[in-house]
Motif scaffolding. Sequence first.
Motif, PDB file in Angstrom:
ATOM      1  N   LEU A  24       2.035   1.771  -3.412  1.00 24.88           N
ATOM      2  CA  LEU A  24       0.952   2.246  -4.276  1.00 24.88           C
ATOM      3  C   LEU A  24       0.715   3.736  -4.057  1.00 24.88           C
ATOM      4  O   LEU A  24       0.525   4.501  -5.006  1.00 24.88           O
ATOM      5  CB  LEU A  24      -0.339   1.460  -3.989  1.00 24.88           C
ATOM      6  CG  LEU A  24      -0.365   0.002  -4.464  1.00 24.88           C
ATOM      7  CD1 LEU A  24      -1.600  -0.711  -3.928  1.00 24.88           C
ATOM      8  CD2 LEU A  24      -0.304  -0.090  -5.990  1.00 24.88           C
ATOM      9  N   ARG A  43       1.809  -2.238 -10.388  1.00 23.45           N
ATOM     10  CA  ARG A  43       2.023  -2.359 -11.826  1.00 23.45           C
ATOM     11  C   ARG A  43       3.052  -3.455 -12.141  1.00 23.45           C
ATOM     12  O   ARG A  43       3.001  -4.088 -13.187  1.00 23.45           O
ATOM     13  CB  ARG A  43       2.502  -1.011 -12.381  1.00 23.45           C
ATOM     14  CG  ARG A  43       1.656  -0.545 -13.547  1.00 23.45           C
ATOM     15  CD  ARG A  43       2.099   0.817 -14.021  1.00 23.45           C
ATOM     16  NE  ARG A  43       2.108   1.780 -12.919  1.00 23.45           N
ATOM     17  CZ  ARG A  43       2.667   2.987 -13.001  1.00 23.45           C
ATOM     18  NH1 ARG A  43       3.297   3.348 -14.105  1.00 23.45           N
ATOM     19  NH2 ARG A  43       2.635   3.824 -11.983  1.00 23.45           N
ATOM     20  N   MET A  48      -2.732  -4.742  -7.686  1.00 25.39           N
ATOM     21  CA  MET A  48      -2.738  -3.339  -8.109  1.00 25.39           C
ATOM     22  C   MET A  48      -1.337  -2.793  -8.391  1.00 25.39           C
ATOM     23  O   MET A  48      -1.186  -1.746  -9.007  1.00 25.39           O
ATOM     24  CB  MET A  48      -3.447  -2.480  -7.052  1.00 25.39           C
ATOM     25  CG  MET A  48      -4.960  -2.624  -7.140  1.00 25.39           C
ATOM     26  SD  MET A  48      -5.785  -2.150  -5.626  1.00 25.39           S
ATOM     27  CE  MET A  48      -5.678  -0.379  -5.745  1.00 25.39           C
ATOM     28  N   ASP A  70       0.833  -1.207   0.000  1.00 25.20           N
ATOM     29  CA  ASP A  70       0.000   0.000   0.000  1.00 25.20           C
ATOM     30  C   ASP A  70       0.866   1.256   0.000  1.00 25.20           C
ATOM     31  O   ASP A  70       0.554   2.243  -0.665  1.00 25.20           O
ATOM     32  CB  ASP A  70      -0.927   0.012   1.222  1.00 25.20           C
ATOM     33  CG  ASP A  70      -2.108  -0.922   1.025  1.00 25.20           C
ATOM     34  OD1 ASP A  70      -2.276  -1.425  -0.106  1.00 25.20           O
ATOM     35  OD2 ASP A  70      -2.862  -1.155   1.985  1.00 25.20           O
ATOM     36  N   LYS A 116      -5.266  -8.233  -3.197  1.00 23.50           N
ATOM     37  CA  LYS A 116      -5.801  -7.089  -3.937  1.00 23.50           C
ATOM     38  C   LYS A 116      -4.702  -6.033  -4.156  1.00 23.50           C
ATOM     39  O   LYS A 116      -4.502  -5.548  -5.268  1.00 23.50           O
ATOM     40  CB  LYS A 116      -6.973  -6.476  -3.153  1.00 23.50           C
ATOM     41  CG  LYS A 116      -7.530  -5.227  -3.786  1.00 23.50           C
ATOM     42  CD  LYS A 116      -8.659  -4.654  -2.939  1.00 23.50           C
ATOM     43  CE  LYS A 116      -8.655  -3.138  -3.031  1.00 23.50           C
ATOM     44  NZ  LYS A 116      -9.614  -2.536  -2.105  1.00 23.50           N
ATOM     45  N   SER A 117      -3.998  -5.699  -3.087  1.00 20.95           N
ATOM     46  CA  SER A 117      -2.944  -4.693  -3.205  1.00 20.95           C
ATOM     47  C   SER A 117      -1.845  -5.154  -4.152  1.00 20.95           C
ATOM     48  O   SER A 117      -1.336  -4.369  -4.962  1.00 20.95           O
ATOM     49  CB  SER A 117      -2.345  -4.394  -1.833  1.00 20.95           C
ATOM     50  OG  SER A 117      -3.319  -3.825  -0.986  1.00 20.95           O
ATOM     51  N   GLU A 125     -14.301  -7.673  -5.695  1.00 16.72           N
ATOM     52  CA  GLU A 125     -13.418  -6.586  -6.105  1.00 16.72           C
ATOM     53  C   GLU A 125     -12.095  -7.151  -6.619  1.00 16.72           C
ATOM     54  O   GLU A 125     -11.572  -6.722  -7.647  1.00 16.72           O
ATOM     55  CB  GLU A 125     -13.179  -5.688  -4.883  1.00 16.72           C
ATOM     56  CG  GLU A 125     -12.896  -4.248  -5.197  1.00 16.72           C
ATOM     57  CD  GLU A 125     -12.611  -3.454  -3.920  1.00 16.72           C
ATOM     58  OE1 GLU A 125     -11.841  -2.498  -4.001  1.00 16.72           O
ATOM     59  OE2 GLU A 125     -13.140  -3.829  -2.843  1.00 16.72           O
ATOM     60  N   ILE A 149     -10.448  -6.731 -10.380  1.00 17.03           N
ATOM     61  CA  ILE A 149      -9.104  -6.177 -10.602  1.00 17.03           C
ATOM     62  C   ILE A 149      -8.239  -7.198 -11.334  1.00 17.03           C
ATOM     63  O   ILE A 149      -7.498  -6.859 -12.262  1.00 17.03           O
ATOM     64  CB  ILE A 149      -8.454  -5.780  -9.261  1.00 17.03           C
ATOM     65  CG1 ILE A 149      -9.219  -4.622  -8.619  1.00 17.03           C
ATOM     66  CG2 ILE A 149      -6.997  -5.397  -9.454  1.00 17.03           C
ATOM     67  CD1 ILE A 149      -8.825  -4.339  -7.183  1.00 17.03           C
ATOM     68  N   LYS A 196      -6.634  -6.756 -15.024  1.00 17.48           N
ATOM     69  CA  LYS A 196      -5.175  -6.835 -15.160  1.00 17.48           C
ATOM     70  C   LYS A 196      -4.806  -7.858 -16.234  1.00 17.48           C
ATOM     71  O   LYS A 196      -3.887  -7.626 -17.018  1.00 17.48           O
ATOM     72  CB  LYS A 196      -4.557  -7.214 -13.805  1.00 17.48           C
ATOM     73  CG  LYS A 196      -3.044  -7.017 -13.712  1.00 17.48           C
ATOM     74  CD  LYS A 196      -2.557  -7.304 -12.307  1.00 17.48           C
ATOM     75  CE  LYS A 196      -1.043  -7.305 -12.205  1.00 17.48           C
ATOM     76  NZ  LYS A 196      -0.444  -6.001 -11.915  1.00 17.48           N
TER      77      LYS A 196
END
Length: 398
Positions: free
Chosen positions: A280, A326, A324, A277, A320-321, A372, A376, A380
Amino acid sequence: MKRRAIFFSSIAAAMLVFMAAAVAGAERENKTSSLGALWSSAKEEGDDLGGPPTTVQEEEERHLDGGFSTLEGMLQWSIGHSDPEKLKEAALDIERLSSQDLKQRQELMDKLKTPSDAELMKIAINDLNNLSISLDDRHRALQELLILVEPIDNANELHKLGGLTAVIKDLNHSNPDIRTISAWILGTASQNNLFVQNQILELGTLAKLMEIAHSDFIEEAIKALYAISALIRNNPEGQQLFYKEAGDLMLQKILSNSSIDIRLHRKSVFLLADLVDCQLQSRSDTQLPFSSNHILLKSVVDLTASADLDLQEKALYAVKSLLMLRSTDALVFKDICELDLVLGRMKQQLLQLILDDQYKEYALDVENLRKEVELIFHRKLEKGKPTFTQQLGLTALQ
Ligand SMILES: *[C@@H]1O[C@H](CO)[C@@H](O)[C@H](O)[C@H]1NC(C)=O
Ligand SMILES: *[C@@H]1O[C@H](CO)[C@@H](O)[C@H](O)[C@H]1NC(C)=O
Ligand SMILES: *[C@@H]1O[C@H](CO)[C@@H](O)[C@H](O)[C@H]1NC(C)=O
Ligand SMILES: *[C@@H]1O[C@H](CO)[C@@H](O)[C@H](O)[C@H]1NC(C)=O
């Protein structure tokens, strides 16, 4: 133990002087209230010094020292053993006290005042630096420090008083309880405190804590992990240092060990999610070592199937993180972690759980999070495709 015995006997002496004075001034002052005030302030102090729960054994030792186990006990004793005539006599003596005596009495009263936290920290640190102190006393000194470093002002003073050096030295102690509480103190002192975080990091303690995190003494490993998290939380330099010390391997080793204590899994997953996080939020492009550590990624995904609901949710959040980021590859989640399968199974399990009133609310929350993650993940995967074909195209052209 010595310290406390002296403390109690000085209270006892002062108390007798005070009681005599109270009798003398009975007409002017409200005897009960002034005695009561001293009683309660002394009691508070006694409690503070006592720190964490007193064991039966400690209580017994206090008796052996000739001290009183409680201030109430001592007061009852002194009241019970006081002859009213003698008290009156003492009172008259006090009225006749010279200024020198009065000064001494004042000094005695000053000693009764609660010592400042800095003074208490100095005493504890002095004990830690004393090599001939008993293991029990070392343990007690550390417990006192643990409580004392909670307020941020005290934590900020710790290094100046030599406390950090003393506590860090005890990370090397042969007794696991001593090491455990030392790690705990470092975590407590550095929690949400950049100043102390940097002081500890500069002392080169992170690597030692990372080593302790693999200890077979579970409590010690847990507190080391707690300290590591507190030390590098919201601290970019600390996090760089963590990566340099192969932090991802530390987490991988813990997360991939299915027989390890679940609390270590929870703490590790939480730390991992926190680090991701942080990355991010910073929108930095530097690649985290997690991104390419397939064993680590698979371990986190597998933990979403944990029977422990708390761990399951934490792991799902971490996934989830990670998705996210990249720098993580959707295909790794698909082919190596089999995220599609895992998410599908989880959905079935949650749908069952929703039927149970006791878990309904929780299951609905986690199901939302699961959806969620699924979204994602598929986005992706979609995004990944063109890059993949482009790469193929490039290879073909070369
Ligand atoms: C003395 O103090 C006690 C406790 O605060 C109070 O209940 C009592 O009324 C006081 N007595 C006098 C005479 O002021
Ligand atoms: C160190 O501890 C021993 C044993 O408790 C005590 O006798 C001695 O006075 C202490 N030394 C200092 C410098 O505090
Ligand atoms: C802890 O022990 C190791 C190995 O014995 C030593 O290299 C290190 O300097 C010690 N650390 C402290 C703070 O005493
Ligand atoms: C997994 O954890 C257990 C319990 O802490 C430990 O005994 C074992 O050595 C660990 N296994 C590996 C491969 O690290």
